[in-house]
Design an enzyme around this catalytic site. Structure first.
Site, PDB file in Angstrom:
ATOM      1  N   CYS A 149      25.897   0.271  55.369  1.00 37.43           N
ATOM      2  CA  CYS A 149      25.960  -0.119  53.895  1.00 37.43           C
ATOM      3  C   CYS A 149      27.258  -0.688  53.612  1.00 37.43           C
ATOM      4  O   CYS A 149      27.295  -1.833  52.845  1.00 37.43           O
ATOM      5  CB  CYS A 149      25.856   1.116  53.097  1.00 37.43           C
ATOM      6  SG  CYS A 149      25.570   0.985  51.270  1.00 37.43           S
ATOM      7  N   CYS A 206      21.899   8.977  50.897  1.00 31.43           N
ATOM      8  CA  CYS A 206      21.446   8.817  49.719  1.00 31.43           C
ATOM      9  C   CYS A 206      19.831   8.611  49.708  1.00 31.43           C
ATOM     10  O   CYS A 206      19.255   9.157  48.862  1.00 31.43           O
ATOM     11  CB  CYS A 206      22.077   7.732  48.896  1.00 31.43           C
ATOM     12  SG  CYS A 206      21.789   6.027  49.612  1.00 31.43           S
TER      13      CYS A 206
END
Length: 381
Positions: A112, A209
């Site tokens: 990410c 997440c």
């Protein structure tokens, strides 16, 4: 020269702050606003608009966006929410699933940072006329004797995030700033209380997440239907000990929940063979790794000598850096030989390389494509 290294007053320096809704990024924005910088807060909507992630300790959820907006309002700075959901799914979530199917153990937070945050977001910051992008990471940036910006470990060793930022390129380091790198976490929370931020005592993010309750297998099944193929569990000599319902359910070094019992000695997952759909188990000594081949490398140091360079390397985020020697490898990769074998190294993890003297400066790193076992039976396989 202002505190961010620009030869102009803070008010004439625009800083985009990546705001996750947590205390670290909120304090980063508050400190810069206090110093008079032209601060713009940006929060990324990465996953399912917060609907599927309603759990404590998850970043990028709806509550976090709300928290970032409230902090921005209290600081009097503009705040924008950018919908990066599609690129996050493509560049991070799908890569995560494919990596497990290949028998690897991925680190989606690094991917990410490598793609969505320090590539796409950085470009957006430039489009907004920013002079730099600031984040709440616990890592330091300074300028070396040669005039190049360098990436250094954070002062708070328990919070240092340099392992997760190994893929940050030189051009990105030039544009990035890390105001919290020289602070301890307790100092950051104290600043949060001083500013009266509602997130001053907010718990830190702990989980991935997009993996509710840590059930990563559910995510893989949703993204790659039919990827769960049954197979055999065998020992290092090839003797079948049992069966499994998919290699994605196993990781290198795993001991519990393997699915075989009645053995005289504890067994660990020592290798995954996705082509044969096999999980290979063995004693703990078989987990020793002598060297790693690294792909998708990012090198920030000087050119490597022909005989390699002594360094320190972290091959797991939770392990300390250990002495090693790094050599240029094939196809632009790196070959890292460990001075002393390490246990439980898995393909898909990151190998992050630091200077040999202090293990402070990040020299680069890459993704582990192959871990070379110190056990001759596995090394030859």
């Amino acid at each position: 020269m202002n505190s961010l290294g620009f030869d102009r007053p803070p008010a004439e320096t625009r800083v985009v702050v990546a705001m996750s809704g947590g205390v670290d990024s909120s304090v980063t924005a508050a400190l810069l606003a206090e110093q008079g910088y032209d601060v713009v807060g940006i929060t990324l909507q990465l996953y399912d608009h917060g609907v599927a992630v309603q759990k404590k300790g998850a970043c990028c959820a709806g509550q976090d966006i709300h928290d970032a907006r409230r902090v921005s309002e209290s600081l009097g700075i503009p705040h924008y929410v950018l919908d990066y959901e599609s690129r996050f799914k493509e560049q991070v979530m799908e890569d995560f699933a494919d990596s497990y199917i290949r028998g690897e153990t991925p680190i989606p937070c690094v991917r990410c940072n490598q793609t969505v945050k320090f590539k796409d977001l950085l470009e957006t910051a430039r489009d907004l006329g920013a002079d730099c992008l600031a984040t709440g990471h616990y890592v330091r940036r300074d300028v070396g004797p040669d005039g190049r910006a360098r990436l250094l470990r954070g002062v708070d060793t328990g919070r240092d995030q340099s392992y997760f930022l190994f893929a940050t390129t030189q051009a990105q380091i030039d544009f990035l700033r890390f105001p919290l790198g020289g602070m301890e976490k307790s100092e950051v929370r104290a600043h949060g209380e001083r500013f009266g931020l509602t997130v001053a005592d907010k718990p830190d993010s702990q989980d991935i997440c997009f993996v509710p309750q840590g059930r990563y297998v559910d995510v893989i099944e949703r993204l790659r239907p039919g990827a769960m193929e049954a197979g055999e569990i065998v020992d290092m000599d090839g003797t079948v000990l049992g069966s499994h319902e998919g290699i994605v359910r196993y990781t290198i070094g795993q001991r519990r929940g393997i699915g075989v019992g009645g053995q005289d000695t504890p067994l660990y997952v020592v290798k995954l063979d996705p082509a044969a759909k096999r999980v290979i188990v063995g004693p703990r000594d078989a987990l020793r790794t002598a060297a790693v081949h690294v792909r998708e490398t990012n090198w920030l140091g000087d050119a490597l000598p022909d005989d390699g360079l002594p360094v320190q390397v972290k091959i797991r985020s939770t392990r300390p850096a250990v002495p090693a020697r790094v050599h240029s490898g094939e196809d632009g990769g790196l070959h890292i030989v460990l001075d002393v074998p390490e246990y439980g190294v898995s393909a898909g993890q990151a190998a992050v390389i630091y200077d040999a003297e202090t293990a402070t400066r990040v020299l680069g790193g890459g993704w582990i494509g192959k871990a070379v076992s110190a056990d001759p039976r596995l090394a030859a396989a």
